[in-house]
Design a protein around this motif. Structure first.
Motif, mmCIF file in Angstrom:
data_model
loop_
_atom_site.group_PDB
_atom_site.id
_atom_site.type_symbol
_atom_site.label_atom_id
_atom_site.label_comp_id
_atom_site.label_asym_id
_atom_site.label_seq_id
_atom_site.Cartn_x
_atom_site.Cartn_y
_atom_site.Cartn_z
ATOM 1 N N ARG A 67 0.709 -1.315 -0.070
ATOM 2 C CA ARG A 67 0.051 0.150 -0.019
ATOM 3 C C ARG A 67 0.683 1.123 0.086
ATOM 4 N N GLU A 68 1.852 1.261 0.628
ATOM 5 C CA GLU A 68 2.936 2.543 0.956
ATOM 6 C C GLU A 68 3.575 2.705 -0.394
ATOM 7 N N LYS A 69 4.248 1.507 -0.926
ATOM 8 C CA LYS A 69 5.220 1.817 -1.933
ATOM 9 C C LYS A 69 4.943 1.141 -3.078
ATOM 10 N N ALA A 70 3.644 1.018 -3.408
ATOM 11 C CA ALA A 70 3.297 0.231 -4.919
ATOM 12 C C ALA A 70 2.101 1.029 -5.316
ATOM 13 N N GLN A 71 1.635 0.558 -6.673
ATOM 14 C CA GLN A 71 0.489 1.380 -7.311
ATOM 15 C C GLN A 71 -0.811 0.912 -6.471
ATOM 16 N N GLY A 72 -0.816 -0.332 -6.152
ATOM 17 C CA GLY A 72 -1.980 -1.071 -5.658
ATOM 18 C C GLY A 72 -1.761 -2.134 -5.246
ATOM 19 N N THR A 73 -2.790 -2.961 -4.382
ATOM 20 C CA THR A 73 -2.542 -4.183 -3.867
ATOM 21 C C THR A 73 -3.254 -5.361 -4.671
ATOM 22 N N ILE A 74 -4.138 -5.236 -5.593
ATOM 23 C CA ILE A 74 -4.874 -5.983 -6.449
ATOM 24 C C ILE A 74 -4.015 -7.139 -6.919
ATOM 25 N N ILE A 75 -4.658 -8.363 -7.157
ATOM 26 C CA ILE A 75 -3.983 -9.466 -7.469
ATOM 27 C C ILE A 75 -4.650 -9.983 -8.584
ATOM 28 N N PRO A 76 -4.037 -9.673 -9.965
ATOM 29 C CA PRO A 76 -4.570 -10.079 -11.276
ATOM 30 C C PRO A 76 -4.182 -11.670 -11.304
ATOM 31 N N ILE A 77 -4.985 -12.604 -11.507
ATOM 32 C CA ILE A 77 -4.816 -13.948 -11.930
ATOM 33 C C ILE A 77 -4.976 -14.129 -13.251
ATOM 34 N N ILE A 78 -3.947 -14.414 -13.982
ATOM 35 C CA ILE A 78 -4.126 -14.370 -15.566
ATOM 36 C C ILE A 78 -3.692 -15.704 -16.125
ATOM 37 N N ILE A 79 -4.638 -16.024 -17.080
ATOM 38 C CA ILE A 79 -4.138 -17.295 -17.912
ATOM 39 C C ILE A 79 -3.302 -16.842 -19.145
ATOM 40 N N THR A 80 -2.065 -16.832 -19.098
ATOM 41 C CA THR A 80 -1.166 -16.486 -19.705
ATOM 42 C C THR A 80 -1.137 -17.258 -21.336
ATOM 43 N N ASN A 81 -1.612 -18.316 -21.200
ATOM 44 C CA ASN A 81 -1.726 -19.013 -22.724
ATOM 45 C C ASN A 81 -3.268 -19.044 -23.023
ATOM 46 N N THR A 82 -4.011 -17.909 -23.197
ATOM 47 C CA THR A 82 -5.639 -17.855 -23.147
ATOM 48 C C THR A 82 -5.656 -18.301 -24.497
ATOM 49 N N ASP A 83 -4.898 -18.006 -25.625
ATOM 50 C CA ASP A 83 -5.174 -18.524 -27.005
ATOM 51 C C ASP A 83 -5.287 -20.090 -26.951
ATOM 52 N N ASP A 84 -4.461 -20.862 -25.928
ATOM 53 C CA ASP A 84 -4.436 -22.334 -26.209
ATOM 54 C C ASP A 84 -5.738 -22.771 -25.594
ATOM 55 N N MET A 85 -6.647 -22.060 -24.624
ATOM 56 C CA MET A 85 -7.696 -22.671 -24.011
ATOM 57 C C MET A 85 -8.958 -22.061 -24.812
ATOM 58 N N SER A 86 -9.934 -22.985 -24.723
ATOM 59 C CA SER A 86 -11.349 -22.738 -25.432
ATOM 60 C C SER A 86 -12.206 -21.844 -24.788
ATOM 61 N N SER A 87 -12.075 -21.693 -23.532
ATOM 62 C CA SER A 87 -12.818 -20.688 -22.615
ATOM 63 C C SER A 87 -12.303 -20.426 -21.275
ATOM 64 N N ILE A 88 -12.514 -19.242 -20.684
ATOM 65 C CA ILE A 88 -12.138 -19.023 -19.458
ATOM 66 C C ILE A 88 -13.343 -18.141 -18.992
ATOM 67 N N GLU A 89 -14.027 -18.813 -18.158
ATOM 68 C CA GLU A 89 -15.255 -18.309 -17.529
ATOM 69 C C GLU A 89 -15.270 -17.953 -16.082
ATOM 70 N N PRO A 90 -15.450 -16.814 -15.501
ATOM 71 C CA PRO A 90 -15.319 -16.424 -14.060
ATOM 72 C C PRO A 90 -16.705 -17.018 -13.528
ATOM 73 N N ILE A 91 -16.540 -17.444 -12.453
ATOM 74 C CA ILE A 91 -17.754 -17.942 -11.408
ATOM 75 C C ILE A 91 -18.238 -16.689 -10.761
ATOM 76 N N ASP A 92 -19.618 -16.563 -10.904
ATOM 77 C CA ASP A 92 -20.239 -15.281 -10.258
ATOM 78 C C ASP A 92 -20.153 -15.192 -8.535
ATOM 79 N N VAL A 93 -18.906 -14.741 -8.063
ATOM 80 C CA VAL A 93 -19.032 -14.658 -6.764
ATOM 81 C C VAL A 93 -18.376 -13.290 -6.561
ATOM 82 N N LYS A 94 -18.637 -12.763 -5.345
ATOM 83 C CA LYS A 94 -18.032 -11.294 -5.174
ATOM 84 C C LYS A 94 -17.044 -11.242 -4.163
#
Length: 165
Positions: free
Chosen positions: A124-151
């Motif tokens: 919080r003090e020294k960076a731009q934000g605390t958010i944590i992206p969770i990325i499928i870096t080989n998205t093009d090799d996957m047929s679908s990436i679907e978030p589950i509807d939770v908050k």
């Protein structure tokens, strides 16, 4: 009948469901202030605004990359999905300050295994934000990436994303 039994096993192996790697509030990638993540330049996925500084494995797999600065970790899931867990925004500039790794490259992990600890106050003090992206870096090799509807999600327990090969 046997053909259907084997087909189901094969289909199941092509799908992987990620659980939350950290407890917190789920956020769509488009809401992240960093365009690299928001515009999905590295791949599709979801993000979590962390409530605590503990990261666990979202899947069974293998650690394929642990950045020297410990701000990000890459995991290959059993279906071949390559998952990047990036702790915070512009955290590479911390040079490892506030991060402790509990795994190393090449290690096999199970869903829920402890990967990293991080100090949210330092981020919080020294960076731009605390958010944590969770990325499928080989998205093009996957047929679908679907978030589950939770908050809100609890680390190692709540399902957040289904990735199909």
């Amino acid at each position: 009948m046997l053909k259907n039994l084997f087909k189901k096993k094969e289909d199941m192996h092509n799908d992987v469901t990620l659980v939350a790697p950290v407890s917190g509030e789920l956020v769509s990638l488009e809401e992240i202030s960093d365009p690299v993540f928001a515009e999905k330049m590295m791949g599709d996925g979801i993000a979590i605004e962390p409530a605590i500084g503990e990261l666990v494995s979202p899947v069974d797999g293998k650690i394929i990359q642990l950045f020297p600065t410990k701000h990000a970790i890459g995991i290959e899931a059993e279906n071949g999905a390559e998952i990047l867990l990036h702790i915070g925004l512009e955290t590479v500039n911390l040079n490892g300050e506030g991060f402790t790794a509990h795994v190393e490259e090449g290690k096999k992990v199970k869903q829920g295994d402890h990967l990293l600890s991080f100090d949210l106050d330092v981020i919080r003090e020294k960076a731009q934000g605390t958010i944590i992206p969770i990325i499928i870096t080989n998205t093009d090799d996957m047929s679908s990436i679907e978030p589950i509807d939770v908050k809100q999600a609890t680390a190692g327990r709540d399902e957040i994303l289904v990735v199909k090969k």
